[in-house]
Write a protein that holds these residues in place. Structure first.
Motif, PDB file in Angstrom:
ATOM      1  N   PRO A 187       1.745   4.416   3.994  1.00 16.40           N
ATOM      2  CA  PRO A 187       1.164   5.600   3.355  1.00 16.40           C
ATOM      3  C   PRO A 187      -0.342   5.443   3.166  1.00 16.40           C
ATOM      4  O   PRO A 187      -0.883   4.351   3.302  1.00 16.40           O
ATOM      5  CB  PRO A 187       1.888   5.639   1.999  1.00 16.40           C
ATOM      6  CG  PRO A 187       2.232   4.205   1.726  1.00 16.40           C
ATOM      7  CD  PRO A 187       2.539   3.603   3.060  1.00 16.40           C
ATOM      8  N   ARG A 188      -1.004   6.544   2.878  1.00 17.95           N
ATOM      9  CA  ARG A 188      -2.436   6.620   2.549  1.00 17.95           C
ATOM     10  C   ARG A 188      -3.333   6.289   3.740  1.00 17.95           C
ATOM     11  O   ARG A 188      -4.168   7.082   4.112  1.00 17.95           O
ATOM     12  CB  ARG A 188      -2.779   5.701   1.366  1.00 17.95           C
ATOM     13  CG  ARG A 188      -2.013   6.040   0.088  1.00 17.95           C
ATOM     14  CD  ARG A 188      -2.384   5.116  -1.041  1.00 17.95           C
ATOM     15  NE  ARG A 188      -3.744   5.355  -1.530  1.00 17.95           N
ATOM     16  CZ  ARG A 188      -4.493   4.432  -2.105  1.00 17.95           C
ATOM     17  NH1 ARG A 188      -4.049   3.194  -2.229  1.00 17.95           N
ATOM     18  NH2 ARG A 188      -5.696   4.738  -2.544  1.00 17.95           N
ATOM     19  N   MET A 189      -3.176   5.118   4.338  1.00 18.42           N
ATOM     20  CA  MET A 189      -3.905   4.771   5.552  1.00 18.42           C
ATOM     21  C   MET A 189      -3.036   3.846   6.381  1.00 18.42           C
ATOM     22  O   MET A 189      -2.663   2.765   5.932  1.00 18.42           O
ATOM     23  CB  MET A 189      -5.233   4.077   5.233  1.00 18.42           C
ATOM     24  CG  MET A 189      -6.046   3.716   6.484  1.00 18.42           C
ATOM     25  SD  MET A 189      -7.487   2.687   6.119  1.00 18.42           S
ATOM     26  CE  MET A 189      -8.483   3.827   5.152  1.00 18.42           C
ATOM     27  N   ASP A 241      -1.122  -0.970   1.521  1.00 21.69           N
ATOM     28  CA  ASP A 241      -1.557   0.061   2.457  1.00 21.69           C
ATOM     29  C   ASP A 241      -2.969  -0.260   2.927  1.00 21.69           C
ATOM     30  O   ASP A 241      -3.635  -1.167   2.417  1.00 21.69           O
ATOM     31  CB  ASP A 241      -1.510   1.462   1.829  1.00 21.69           C
ATOM     32  CG  ASP A 241      -2.413   1.592   0.619  1.00 21.69           C
ATOM     33  OD1 ASP A 241      -3.645   1.635   0.808  1.00 21.69           O
ATOM     34  OD2 ASP A 241      -1.893   1.637  -0.509  1.00 21.69           O
ATOM     35  N   GLY A 242      -3.427   0.505   3.913  1.00 17.89           N
ATOM     36  CA  GLY A 242      -4.720   0.228   4.516  1.00 17.89           C
ATOM     37  C   GLY A 242      -5.889   0.408   3.572  1.00 17.89           C
ATOM     38  O   GLY A 242      -6.874  -0.334   3.647  1.00 17.89           O
ATOM     39  N   LEU A 283      -8.635  -2.343   2.832  1.00 21.58           N
ATOM     40  CA  LEU A 283     -10.037  -2.069   3.111  1.00 21.58           C
ATOM     41  C   LEU A 283     -10.909  -2.410   1.902  1.00 21.58           C
ATOM     42  O   LEU A 283     -11.981  -3.023   2.037  1.00 21.58           O
ATOM     43  CB  LEU A 283     -10.202  -0.593   3.477  1.00 21.58           C
ATOM     44  CG  LEU A 283     -11.455  -0.184   4.240  1.00 21.58           C
ATOM     45  CD1 LEU A 283     -11.538  -0.882   5.578  1.00 21.58           C
ATOM     46  CD2 LEU A 283     -11.482   1.328   4.430  1.00 21.58           C
ATOM     47  N   ALA A 284     -10.442  -2.040   0.711  1.00 21.23           N
ATOM     48  CA  ALA A 284     -11.180  -2.363  -0.511  1.00 21.23           C
ATOM     49  C   ALA A 284     -11.289  -3.873  -0.701  1.00 21.23           C
ATOM     50  O   ALA A 284     -12.329  -4.396  -1.118  1.00 21.23           O
ATOM     51  CB  ALA A 284     -10.495  -1.722  -1.722  1.00 21.23           C
ATOM     52  N   ASP A 336       3.671  -1.949   3.428  1.00 18.02           N
ATOM     53  CA  ASP A 336       4.156  -1.245   2.245  1.00 18.02           C
ATOM     54  C   ASP A 336       5.594  -1.619   1.892  1.00 18.02           C
ATOM     55  O   ASP A 336       6.089  -1.243   0.825  1.00 18.02           O
ATOM     56  CB  ASP A 336       4.050   0.270   2.433  1.00 18.02           C
ATOM     57  CG  ASP A 336       4.942   0.784   3.553  1.00 18.02           C
ATOM     58  OD1 ASP A 336       5.027   0.108   4.593  1.00 18.02           O
ATOM     59  OD2 ASP A 336       5.538   1.868   3.396  1.00 18.02           O
ATOM     60  N   ASP A 337       6.279  -2.348   2.755  1.00 17.86           N
ATOM     61  CA  ASP A 337       7.639  -2.812   2.471  1.00 17.86           C
ATOM     62  C   ASP A 337       7.537  -4.135   1.719  1.00 17.86           C
ATOM     63  O   ASP A 337       7.225  -5.182   2.292  1.00 17.86           O
ATOM     64  CB  ASP A 337       8.410  -3.004   3.787  1.00 17.86           C
ATOM     65  CG  ASP A 337       9.888  -3.296   3.557  1.00 17.86           C
ATOM     66  OD1 ASP A 337      10.208  -4.085   2.634  1.00 17.86           O
ATOM     67  OD2 ASP A 337      10.726  -2.764   4.309  1.00 17.86           O
ATOM     68  N   ARG A 338       7.791  -4.079   0.425  1.00 16.66           N
ATOM     69  CA  ARG A 338       7.596  -5.264  -0.411  1.00 16.66           C
ATOM     70  C   ARG A 338       8.484  -6.426  -0.007  1.00 16.66           C
ATOM     71  O   ARG A 338       8.078  -7.593  -0.074  1.00 16.66           O
ATOM     72  CB  ARG A 338       7.842  -4.912  -1.878  1.00 16.66           C
ATOM     73  CG  ARG A 338       6.814  -3.946  -2.462  1.00 16.66           C
ATOM     74  CD  ARG A 338       7.056  -3.718  -3.945  1.00 16.66           C
ATOM     75  NE  ARG A 338       6.065  -2.816  -4.530  1.00 16.66           N
ATOM     76  CZ  ARG A 338       6.043  -2.471  -5.813  1.00 16.66           C
ATOM     77  NH1 ARG A 338       6.963  -2.971  -6.652  1.00 16.66           N
ATOM     78  NH2 ARG A 338       5.106  -1.660  -6.263  1.00 16.66           N
TER      79      ARG A 338
END
Length: 230
Positions: free
Chosen positions: A57-59, A33-34, A38-39, A9-11
């Motif tokens: 975040p999120r996953m 993020d995860g 995953l998608a 998540d760190d660009r």
């Protein structure tokens, strides 16, 4: 061209890794993020290696690894903060192959990626046997399918290779170094991952400790259980 999936998540860090790898001739895809990663994996299996941040975040990276490890065969390298040793060990238990600490040296990151990819290529070419059978356990190398007494065992790709190596060397005492060099075989990594993966393997195929014996001070040995028929 080999494709590397970067999940961070760190660009700034993700961009740094992406630029360094693309300079070396790799194709990269970045997910923040995860869930996004995953998608992506649901749409393509054409990933040679995954660089995976832990805290997102999120996953987070640990949950992402847990969800994909039984179906994704490529190496996974965790990218983690130095003060999060517990995350590092959990990552190995989830099926990670290696880890690198932030802040990292870009050249070392690239070297680790190349080393793991070389190992994956050698592993695919090193053995032409399609299957192995040992005392009720059957392994099918082409499909990475494992069975015990006819029932499917859900092994991660790394656990599969570990068991495959044990069966190929049944009855021999194997040191941790021999196992690490044969199953991981890279210039970087933590030899402690051998014990973690053997524990996970025992939980799945050997809860009564009948197959994989610890030879204290030396290593491990795969033996024929009492009463077992080859």
């Amino acid at each position: 061209m080999q494709r590397i999936l970067i999940v961070d998540d760190d660009r700034a860090i993700a961009g740094l890794m992406s630029d360094a790898l693309e300079d070396e001739g790799f194709e990269t895809t970045v997910c923040g993020d995860g869930r996004a990663a995953l998608a992506l994996l649901e749409q393509t299996a054409n990933i040679a290696l995954i660089l995976l941040d832990v805290m997102m975040p999120r996953m987070d990276g640990l949950e992402f690894c847990r969800r994909i490890r039984d179906v994704v065969t490529c190496p996974i390298i965790f990218v983690t903060a130095k003060n999060r040793t517990l995350d590092t060990m959990l990552g190995l238990e989830m099926g990670g192959d290696d880890y690198i600490f932030k802040p990292f040296v870009v050249d070392e990151l690239v070297a680790r990626v190349k080393a793991h990819l070389r190992r994956e290529k050698r592993t695919m070419l090193s053995d032409t046997n399609d299957s192995l059978v040992f005392c009720g356990i059957e392994l099918k190398k082409d499909s990475l399918e494992a069975y015990k007494n006819g029932e499917v065992i859900a092994l991660s790709p790394r656990e599969f290779r570990l068991l495959y190596f044990f069966i190929k060397n049944a009855g021999k005492v194997l040191t941790r170094e021999q196992i690490f060099n044969a199953v991981w075989g890279v210039d970087y990594g933590d030899i402690g991952t051998v014990a973690v993966n053997i524990k996970n393997l025992r939980d799945k195929i050997d809860p009564d400790n009948e197959y994989i014996k610890t030879v204290w001070g030396v290593g491990y040995k795969l033996v024929k259980p009492a009463g077992a028929v080859q």
